[in-house]
Design a protein around this motif. Structure first.
Motif, PDB file in Angstrom:
ATOM      1  N   PRO A 173      -5.727   0.272   2.785  1.00  0.00           N
ATOM      2  CA  PRO A 173      -7.770   0.075   3.435  1.00  0.00           C
ATOM      3  C   PRO A 173      -7.349  -0.837   4.345  1.00  0.00           C
ATOM      4  N   ASN A 174      -8.505  -0.869   5.031  1.00  0.00           N
ATOM      5  CA  ASN A 174      -8.600  -2.099   6.343  1.00  0.00           C
ATOM      6  C   ASN A 174      -8.848  -3.058   5.931  1.00  0.00           C
ATOM      7  N   THR A 219       0.048   0.827  14.227  1.00  0.00           N
ATOM      8  CA  THR A 219       0.540   2.643  14.252  1.00  0.00           C
ATOM      9  C   THR A 219      -0.500   2.957  14.953  1.00  0.00           C
ATOM     10  N   SER A 259       0.563   0.121  -4.676  1.00  0.00           N
ATOM     11  CA  SER A 259      -1.217   0.299  -4.924  1.00  0.00           C
ATOM     12  C   SER A 259      -1.945  -1.345  -4.926  1.00  0.00           C
ATOM     13  N   HIS A 267      -5.472  -5.760   5.512  1.00  0.00           N
ATOM     14  CA  HIS A 267      -4.790  -6.011   6.632  1.00  0.00           C
ATOM     15  C   HIS A 267      -5.103  -7.984   6.529  1.00  0.00           C
ATOM     16  N   PRO A 294      -7.794   0.577  11.904  1.00  0.00           N
ATOM     17  CA  PRO A 294      -7.415  -0.705  13.287  1.00  0.00           C
ATOM     18  C   PRO A 294      -7.322  -2.597  11.968  1.00  0.00           C
ATOM     19  N   GLY A 351       0.452  -1.277   0.380  1.00  0.00           N
ATOM     20  CA  GLY A 351       0.108  -0.280  -0.460  1.00  0.00           C
ATOM     21  C   GLY A 351       1.169   1.817  -0.394  1.00  0.00           C
ATOM     22  N   PHE A 398       5.596   9.223  15.431  1.00  0.00           N
ATOM     23  CA  PHE A 398       5.030   8.087  14.212  1.00  0.00           C
ATOM     24  C   PHE A 398       6.109   7.127  14.424  1.00  0.00           C
ATOM     25  N   ASP A 449      -0.902   9.191  -4.313  1.00  0.00           N
ATOM     26  CA  ASP A 449      -2.259   9.880  -4.175  1.00  0.00           C
ATOM     27  C   ASP A 449      -2.354   9.435  -2.310  1.00  0.00           C
ATOM     28  N   ALA A 450      -1.706   8.449  -2.652  1.00  0.00           N
ATOM     29  CA  ALA A 450      -2.173   7.921  -0.686  1.00  0.00           C
ATOM     30  C   ALA A 450      -2.144   8.592   0.182  1.00  0.00           C
ATOM     31  N   VAL A 453       0.216  -0.641   4.807  1.00  0.00           N
ATOM     32  CA  VAL A 453      -0.774   0.578   5.060  1.00  0.00           C
ATOM     33  C   VAL A 453      -1.781   0.856   4.086  1.00  0.00           C
TER      34      VAL A 453
END
Ligand code: NAD
Length: 376
Positions: free
Chosen positions: A80-81, A128, A32, A84, A103, A3, A320, A7-8, A78
């Protein structure tokens, strides 16, 4: 890294945080969801062609083919959820250390499976929850632990944002809003998962209190929205303390307004993310004082979390970086075959991520229930 392509949002923050102390080098990526964009994003960052992958499965397969001393030490997730769990589970199962954003995963079953895998493999797994990396949050934690507030009685945590105050999803202009408001990609919750999870972690980290039961009211206040964008909770903690938790993304005009107030029998502490270098201490029997980052009278943990002298502003990226610093200290200790210094290896673990998933699940259950008070 998996990820964090062109653009992220948060992937670029992770990379800046990783770079801050010269301890981490980005050497491989699947950056990506689109293979072309993944490869273009990797070229932007100067990844070697053979380690710039079209998807995370080829990255994992490639790393496993390499001799152990050439492999990545850890992967940062990193995405979207909804991505993960498969990535974290596969890399942890293959014996890699992992850093994953919050999360943690979508369901309690996934969280339990991941905790079990990490335990079995004996690997490092950092989540994180970056707000616990701020020096003055660590100072607050130390003041609670050392009894300076006395017995805790009341905790109020608010996380207010305004960026989802209108129906921006689906417009093609805000992909961060698109997936956060989509149950398939965000999970069972909207704001409570996205930012309520940070609030829960901040409370747990600073106070050490455990939630015994909660009473939640979640709403989607923007018409047509599929997930909550506003939540108010009452909390009862083991031992008797009480709490209020607010997580809302429809607070017009508010930016990243995370704030915490903890009151005990002897005094109160207040901290705000938008003024992160200050911690307000209000003793019951004495003058109020403002503690500031970088001062020599702070606890060792707060001092170690600071890179610049007092008055030279530090912020989000430094906090961070402190989470990454903790992960690196733990990995280095394992490589050296020694026990990690607990003050250095100070970072949220997979169990903290799993507790966050349970918090989201119990909150959604309480909001849907007529009985309201819902046991943990
Ligand atoms: N800790 C924090 O303060 C913080 C802040 C923002 C976001 N987050 C979390 O970070 C994560 C990412 O959020 P964001 O706002 O950066 O999202 P984003 O939409 O800006 O970026 C997500 C990136 O992941 C990529 N991606 C999607 N599926 C993929 C796949 N299968 N393989 C490889 N890459 C894939 C996308 O192409 C994109 O590059 C979320 O879990 C979010 O909750 C945490």
């Amino acid at each position: 890294m998996v990820g964090g392509g062109r653009d992220a949002f948060i992937g670029a923050v992770h990379r800046k945080a990783m770079a801050l102390d010269g301890q981490i080098e980005l050497v491989a990526g699947a950056l990506s969801s689109s293979p072309e964009k993944a490869r273009a994003s990797g070229r932007d960052l100067g990844l070697a062609d053979e380690r710039n992958h079209r998807d995370w499965q080829s990255m994992l397969a490639d790393e496993l083919k390499r001799p152990p001393e050439e492999r990545i030490d850890f992967v940062s997730i990193v995405t979207p959820n909804h991505v993960h769990f498969p990535v974290a589970e596969a890399f942890a199962e293959a014996g890699f250390h992992v850093v994953c954003d919050k999360p943690l995963v979508h369901t309690r079953a996934q969280a339990e499976a991941l905790v079990a895998t990490v335990k079995r493999q004996g690997t490092v797994f950092g989540v994180t929850y970056n707000y616990t990396g701020y020096p003055m949050v660590r100072q607050a934690r130390e003041m609670v632990r050392s009894g300076q507030l006395g017995e805790l009685r009341k905790v109020v945590v608010e996380y207010n944002q305004g960026w989802l105050a209108s129906h921006v999803e689906g417009s093609g202009s805000n992909k961060q809003a698109d997936w956060r408001t989509d149950p398939a990609r965000s999970g069972a919750a909207g704001a409570i998962g996205d930012i309520g999870s940070h609030a829960e972690n901040l409370v747990a980290s600073v106070t050490g209190l455990e939630i015994e039961s909660l009473c939640a009211d979640l709403s989607a206040l923007v018409p047509g929205r599929m997930l909550d964008d506003d939540g108010s909770l009452l909390l009862r903690f083991n031992g008797g303390a009480r709490g209020v938790l607010i997580a809302s993304q429809i607070n017009t005009g508010l930016e990243n307004d995370l704030r915490l107030r903890v009151s005990g029998a002897l005094g109160t502490l207040e901290w705000r993310q938008e003024r992160p270098s200050e911690l307000l201490h209000l003793p019951h029997d004495g003058p109020k004082r403002i503690l500031t980052r970088g001062s020599p009278w702070l606890c060792e943990s707060a001092q170690r979390a600071s890179r610049l002298p007092a008055g030279h502003p530090e912020g989000f990226i430094e906090a961070f970086a402190n989470i990454y610093g903790g992960v690196v200290a733990d990995i280095r200790a394992r490589l050296a075959g020694i026990a990690a210094d607990p003050l250095a290896a100070d970072y949220p673990r997979v169990e903290d991520g799993a507790r966050g998933v349970r918090f989201i699940e119990r909150t959604v259950a309480s909001s849907a229930s007529e009985a309201k008070w819902t046991a943990w």
